[in-house]
Design an enzyme around this catalytic site. Sequence first.
Site, PDB file in Angstrom:
ATOM      1  N   HIS A   1       0.976  -1.301  -0.156  1.00  0.00           N
ATOM      2  CA  HIS A   1      -0.114  -0.062   0.007  1.00  0.00           C
ATOM      3  C   HIS A   1       0.827   1.265   0.015  1.00  0.00           C
ATOM      4  CE1 HIS A   1      -2.678  -3.030   1.428  1.00  0.00           C
ATOM      5  NE2 HIS A   1      -3.550  -2.473   0.867  1.00  0.00           N
TER       6      HIS A   1
ATOM      7  N   HIS B   1      -8.635   4.381   2.423  1.00  0.00           N
ATOM      8  CA  HIS B   1      -7.818   4.959   1.192  1.00  0.00           C
ATOM      9  C   HIS B   1      -7.872   6.050   0.858  1.00  0.00           C
ATOM     10  CE1 HIS B   1      -8.259   0.519   0.840  1.00  0.00           C
ATOM     11  NE2 HIS B   1      -6.921   0.630   0.048  1.00  0.00           N
TER      12      HIS B   1
END
Length: 672
Positions: A159, A546
Amino acid sequence: MRTYAGHSTAEASNELYRRNLAKGQTGLSVAFDLPTQTGYDPDHILARGEVGRVGVPVSHLGDMRRLFQDIPLEQMNTSMTINATAMWLLALYQVVAEEQGVDITQLQGTTQNDIVKEYLSRGTHVFPPGPSLRLTTDMITYTVAHIPKWNPINICSYHLQEAGATPVQEIAYAMSTAIAVLDAVRASGQVPEEKFGDVVARISFFVNAGVRFIEEMCKMRAFGRIWDRVARQRYGITNPKQRRFRYGVQVNSLGLTEAQPENNVQRIVLEMLAVTLSKDARARAVQLPAWNEALGLPRPWDQQWSLRIQQVLAHESDLLEYEDIFAGSHVIEAKVDALVEESLEEMDRIEQMGGAMAAVESGYLKAALVSSHAERRARIEAGEDKIIGVNVFKTTEPNPLTADLDTAIMTVDLKVEARVVEAIGSWRTTRQESSDRQGMGDPFHFPTVGQALDRLKEVAAGTGNLMEATLECARAGVTTGEWAGALREVFGEFRAPTGVSGAPVAVTAEAGTPLAAVREKVEKTAADLGTGKLRFLVGKPGLDGHSNGAEQIAVRARDAGFEVVYQGIRLTPEQIVDAALAEDVHAVGLSILSGSHAQLVPDVLVRLRTAGAHDIPLIAGGIIPSSDAEDLKAAGVAAVFTPKDFGITEIIGRIVDEIRKANHLDPLEVPA
């Protein structure tokens, strides 16, 4: 060979797993929904719209039983993508295995359990860095002693790349996280010095593979070299097997495009080759996204396609038959040497700050990622980084794969959430509470829920290992929200730095540039409204962590002359509207990638209008199918942006246009 899977309910996910195993999948990779990941029960206000959407809801032992029904856990290698609540989910998994009669020393799998990247990029953190590191430490020491084949942590740089990390940042931040964890385990005194090599041997990594094939392959060779050096020099590990750099990979989802999504297939194949072609740095496990993930939730057929890509490589090609084909290449060696040198320099910089946890709390790591991502976005907008079908070669034939978008992705039935909420209410009222069922470790006799939670809080307030108390909670029928809630009482919660204020300007605003034109629109509109600056609130409702898109919009709006209000992730619609009114903003932008836009965006809109704020346009952005976008606009949302709208400066200009329209000002002729 895995596909990352889980959705809707434990029943539906169990059916999907058994179907995938029958097709030749060799491991399970469990996706949990956002309430499970962030420690909320499905009936919590923040869970609204998120239940079963990006993964499977697991609220208690009954859900975990149902998830693995008829799947023999002693034969499985199960990866669980879970972090803040990793200890809880591992405890549930262990108890289900015990109920199946499994010897837990034979359990194999991985809990991701890397909280640093949650603070930096994915946003499912719950507790502050100190207590979070303690949970990780306790899990590692427990598994090394009791579940020796389990990987208790999967240091996850995946990520970080999606949040903008360069290869050097990806290596350095992941290695610094591993050092922080191993230092904490050593300092805890829970593992004898002669057993510390076993701890190092169980550390695994989860990385990203982007489409820059050579760079990604060299990155993995550099990763391996640095890990070997850290294990030898810092921790004195002499056994080469214990120093082995073990990693799995999910190839890059950031690079998947909504425009011409068929191009994603060749991107996925190239990225897979980057982590399999080099024997000396080959991934131990690979999972591939589906070609249509930029559009929505993949169907079983799409996941099967990704599995077949791996099977063709493994069983039809000769790739696995040769020694390392890059050994001795001066080009590869030079690139690897450069990556190693630069990564070690950045690791030294982080260590001088006090290590990874200190660099999280200071905001250094987050600001660096936001800055790198802003630079990357600027290169795409300028056409320096070419993305086929997005900013170059945009002309296309009609795509038969997406001719009917309603069937090109899988949708989660909105009734699922109501059923799951009803089910957890039933669980709470039917679980047994009698005090004569205390077990003190016997998996088939249990303490009451209250006793188990009191014991958990007592241990949390002290210094003991939290795993045994967590197992007692699992056996007692405690829910995910109750377990996390008890620890919230003791540890508190943590709002991570956003990195927005510290990000430098990535796009110039010199005369004649698009940003200069938008700045002019912003200044003219502010003057027309009689205010010093236009104020823009960027909001992240629900549990979607996110935040990359929201951060990039916030940074560019700031550079365009807006006063930006951005409070980070995990807000209720009520909190967002309260902030919009208190800050007297001129527009509200909501960013949602989890699919909960259909419930949360209209909620914010209704609250704004009920409060009389008819002159504040509401903008939405995220992974939003076209039909949903039309529904939102019909409901009164001013504009909807999706990944195909990659020009951030243009988006900011259009937001100014919506502010003018909402305030009945004439359109400006200044081009955006």
